[in-house]
Design a protein around this motif. Structure first.
Motif, PDB file in Angstrom:
ATOM      1  N   LYS A  34      37.865  54.879  39.250  1.00 43.42           N
ATOM      2  CA  LYS A  34      38.372  56.229  39.381  1.00 43.42           C
ATOM      3  C   LYS A  34      37.771  56.925  37.850  1.00 43.42           C
ATOM      4  O   LYS A  34      37.680  58.217  37.823  1.00 43.42           O
ATOM      5  CB  LYS A  34      39.722  56.642  39.614  1.00 43.42           C
ATOM      6  CG  LYS A  34      40.155  56.169  40.920  1.00 43.42           C
ATOM      7  CD  LYS A  34      41.659  56.875  41.183  1.00 43.42           C
ATOM      8  CE  LYS A  34      42.158  56.618  42.756  1.00 43.42           C
ATOM      9  NZ  LYS A  34      43.507  57.060  42.820  1.00 43.42           N
ATOM     10  N   SER A  35      37.690  56.017  37.056  1.00 43.13           N
ATOM     11  CA  SER A  35      37.277  56.442  35.473  1.00 43.13           C
ATOM     12  C   SER A  35      35.935  55.858  35.047  1.00 43.13           C
ATOM     13  O   SER A  35      35.639  56.392  33.739  1.00 43.13           O
ATOM     14  CB  SER A  35      38.656  56.055  34.581  1.00 43.13           C
ATOM     15  OG  SER A  35      38.762  54.654  34.608  1.00 43.13           O
ATOM     16  N   ALA A  36      35.176  55.210  36.022  1.00 41.06           N
ATOM     17  CA  ALA A  36      33.913  54.559  35.575  1.00 41.06           C
ATOM     18  C   ALA A  36      33.049  54.377  36.604  1.00 41.06           C
ATOM     19  O   ALA A  36      33.328  54.329  37.734  1.00 41.06           O
ATOM     20  CB  ALA A  36      34.232  53.196  34.678  1.00 41.06           C
ATOM     21  N   ASP A  37      31.846  54.253  36.058  1.00 41.76           N
ATOM     22  CA  ASP A  37      30.751  53.908  37.241  1.00 41.76           C
ATOM     23  C   ASP A  37      30.737  52.734  37.449  1.00 41.76           C
ATOM     24  O   ASP A  37      30.262  52.139  38.550  1.00 41.76           O
ATOM     25  CB  ASP A  37      29.324  54.545  36.751  1.00 41.76           C
ATOM     26  CG  ASP A  37      29.238  55.917  36.424  1.00 41.76           C
ATOM     27  OD1 ASP A  37      29.670  56.693  37.530  1.00 41.76           O
ATOM     28  OD2 ASP A  37      28.839  56.407  35.411  1.00 41.76           O
ATOM     29  N   GLY A  38      31.087  51.810  36.539  1.00 47.25           N
ATOM     30  CA  GLY A  38      31.302  50.152  36.511  1.00 47.25           C
ATOM     31  C   GLY A  38      32.495  49.798  35.896  1.00 47.25           C
ATOM     32  O   GLY A  38      32.587  50.294  34.648  1.00 47.25           O
ATOM     33  N   SER A  39      33.144  48.686  36.272  1.00 45.74           N
ATOM     34  CA  SER A  39      34.254  48.243  35.711  1.00 45.74           C
ATOM     35  C   SER A  39      34.373  46.638  36.114  1.00 45.74           C
ATOM     36  O   SER A  39      34.304  46.292  37.074  1.00 45.74           O
ATOM     37  CB  SER A  39      35.352  48.943  35.809  1.00 45.74           C
ATOM     38  OG  SER A  39      35.594  49.168  36.973  1.00 45.74           O
ATOM     39  N   ALA A  40      34.759  46.084  34.977  1.00 45.95           N
ATOM     40  CA  ALA A  40      35.271  44.646  35.338  1.00 45.95           C
ATOM     41  C   ALA A  40      36.337  44.056  34.086  1.00 45.95           C
ATOM     42  O   ALA A  40      36.327  44.515  33.077  1.00 45.95           O
ATOM     43  CB  ALA A  40      33.960  43.784  35.358  1.00 45.95           C
ATOM     44  N   VAL A  41      37.038  43.047  34.612  1.00 46.08           N
ATOM     45  CA  VAL A  41      38.023  42.320  33.873  1.00 46.08           C
ATOM     46  C   VAL A  41      37.678  40.879  33.883  1.00 46.08           C
ATOM     47  O   VAL A  41      37.385  40.443  34.981  1.00 46.08           O
ATOM     48  CB  VAL A  41      39.414  42.493  34.143  1.00 46.08           C
ATOM     49  CG1 VAL A  41      40.275  41.687  33.193  1.00 46.08           C
ATOM     50  CG2 VAL A  41      39.832  44.088  34.201  1.00 46.08           C
ATOM     51  N   LEU A 143      29.184  41.778  34.598  1.00 42.95           N
ATOM     52  CA  LEU A 143      30.131  42.182  36.165  1.00 42.95           C
ATOM     53  C   LEU A 143      30.122  43.794  36.277  1.00 42.95           C
ATOM     54  O   LEU A 143      29.865  44.275  37.436  1.00 42.95           O
ATOM     55  CB  LEU A 143      31.527  41.578  36.356  1.00 42.95           C
ATOM     56  CG  LEU A 143      31.482  39.979  36.575  1.00 42.95           C
ATOM     57  CD1 LEU A 143      32.848  39.574  36.538  1.00 42.95           C
ATOM     58  CD2 LEU A 143      30.914  39.864  38.068  1.00 42.95           C
ATOM     59  N   ALA A 144      30.493  44.505  35.013  1.00 43.23           N
ATOM     60  CA  ALA A 144      30.656  45.882  35.114  1.00 43.23           C
ATOM     61  C   ALA A 144      29.350  46.532  35.382  1.00 43.23           C
ATOM     62  O   ALA A 144      29.246  47.441  35.950  1.00 43.23           O
ATOM     63  CB  ALA A 144      31.107  46.352  33.650  1.00 43.23           C
ATOM     64  N   LEU A 145      28.219  45.973  34.698  1.00 48.37           N
ATOM     65  CA  LEU A 145      26.844  46.634  34.953  1.00 48.37           C
ATOM     66  C   LEU A 145      26.250  46.540  36.429  1.00 48.37           C
ATOM     67  O   LEU A 145      25.781  47.217  37.237  1.00 48.37           O
ATOM     68  CB  LEU A 145      25.701  45.773  34.216  1.00 48.37           C
ATOM     69  CG  LEU A 145      25.924  46.435  32.659  1.00 48.37           C
ATOM     70  CD1 LEU A 145      24.974  45.264  31.721  1.00 48.37           C
ATOM     71  CD2 LEU A 145      25.471  47.579  32.442  1.00 48.37           C
ATOM     72  N   ILE A 146      26.871  45.281  37.382  1.00 47.71           N
ATOM     73  CA  ILE A 146      26.568  45.034  38.646  1.00 47.71           C
ATOM     74  C   ILE A 146      27.439  46.041  39.252  1.00 47.71           C
ATOM     75  O   ILE A 146      27.059  46.437  40.234  1.00 47.71           O
ATOM     76  CB  ILE A 146      27.040  43.683  38.963  1.00 47.71           C
ATOM     77  CG1 ILE A 146      26.010  42.637  38.257  1.00 47.71           C
ATOM     78  CG2 ILE A 146      26.856  43.333  40.551  1.00 47.71           C
ATOM     79  CD1 ILE A 146      26.373  41.111  38.650  1.00 47.71           C
ATOM     80  N   ASP A 147      28.411  46.184  38.828  1.00 50.82           N
ATOM     81  CA  ASP A 147      29.284  47.335  39.844  1.00 50.82           C
ATOM     82  C   ASP A 147      29.013  48.607  39.598  1.00 50.82           C
ATOM     83  O   ASP A 147      28.937  49.266  40.414  1.00 50.82           O
ATOM     84  CB  ASP A 147      30.925  47.183  39.014  1.00 50.82           C
ATOM     85  CG  ASP A 147      31.938  47.993  40.009  1.00 50.82           C
ATOM     86  OD1 ASP A 147      31.635  47.924  41.147  1.00 50.82           O
ATOM     87  OD2 ASP A 147      32.666  48.525  38.975  1.00 50.82           O
ATOM     88  N   ALA A 148      28.187  48.806  38.526  1.00 47.39           N
ATOM     89  CA  ALA A 148      27.886  50.404  38.310  1.00 47.39           C
ATOM     90  C   ALA A 148      26.508  50.490  39.171  1.00 47.39           C
ATOM     91  O   ALA A 148      25.983  51.673  39.262  1.00 47.39           O
ATOM     92  CB  ALA A 148      27.335  50.410  36.738  1.00 47.39           C
TER      93      ALA A 148
END
Length: 243
Positions: A34-41, A143-148
């Protein structure tokens, strides 16, 4: 701490692992939808990093407009990330160097020419650190870039290796990194092509090949873990749309 406490004659490290064993790895994708185009932990042992990606979006200033996407990377460290409550500032030289390394690495991995005149902002927050910080940041950013939904050549995975005499120790924790010379290795995909190589201390050339070989193998294992998480999330999204 003595050398035998780091690596015993029986071939065991202080945390019970053998020389070629990774720490427990846990990763999640689309954690801040809800707060980012892509995110990961990503958690590697006791180290934990959160990555937030915004973009591709219009650059804040026209001076940053180029014929390919501009990648901006920032790394911040939470004050509670270590047992030592030292104050971390945003202009810390180590953090600036880490941000520059991440930016240079992913500018080659992301197909930035497909998004001209845009900006991609990557913000990494270190929640906990216990060794392997740079490699943990690289894996989280991948992972965050892939999610975006950003196009990349392949997964970029990274792992550290410390050297105890002639014995390489895969994925060292903070104690091992503090006491021993270590190297961070990053590769693209499942190939042996090394896209990142950073040495924390001076290291003889005769000791480097076994460390690189072990680091590449560790990166391939991490790539499989990340790919499994991406496929799991993709299958979940596909199932939710079908309902």
């Amino acid at each position: 701490m003595s050398r035998f406490e780091i690596y015993s004659p029986e071939g065991l490290r202080a945390d019970g692992r053998r020389w070629n064993e990774l720490r427990h790895i846990k990763c999640g994708i689309n954690t801040h939808s809800k707060s980012a185009d892509g995110s990961a932990v990503v958690e590697m042992g006791a180290s934990k990093v959160v990555c937030i990606v915004q973009g591709p979006q219009e650059p804040e200033t026209r001076s940053r407009v180029r014929e390919k996407a501009t990648l901006s990377v920032s790394v911040t460290v939470a004050p509670f990330s270590t047992t030592e409550r030292s104050k971390h500032v945003t202009n810390d030289r180590r953090l600036q160097e880490m941000s520059a390394n991440l930016q240079n690495l992913f500018e080659e991995a992301v197909l930035t020419h497909l998004h001209p005149r845009t900006e991609i902002v990557c913000s990494l927050t270190v929640i906990a650190q216990d060794g392997g910080l740079l490699s943990c940041c690289i894996n989280a950013m991948t992972l965050a870039l892939i999610d975006a939904g950003l196009p990349m050549y392949e997964y970029v995975s990274a792992c550290s290796v410390a050297l105890f005499d002639q014995t390489p120790l895969l994925d060292p924790n903070n104690v091992e990194e503090t006491e021993l010379a270590s190297v961070t290795v990053g590769i693209v995909g499942e190939t042996d092509k090394i896209s990142l190589l950073i040495l924390e201390r001076r290291l003889g050339l005769d000791r480097l090949p076994p460390a690189l070989e072990l680091g590449v193998e560790g990166c391939k294992v991490l790539r499989q873990v990340m790919d499994k998480e991406v496929r799991r999330h993709g299958a979940m999204r596909l199932a939710s749309r079908a309902e």
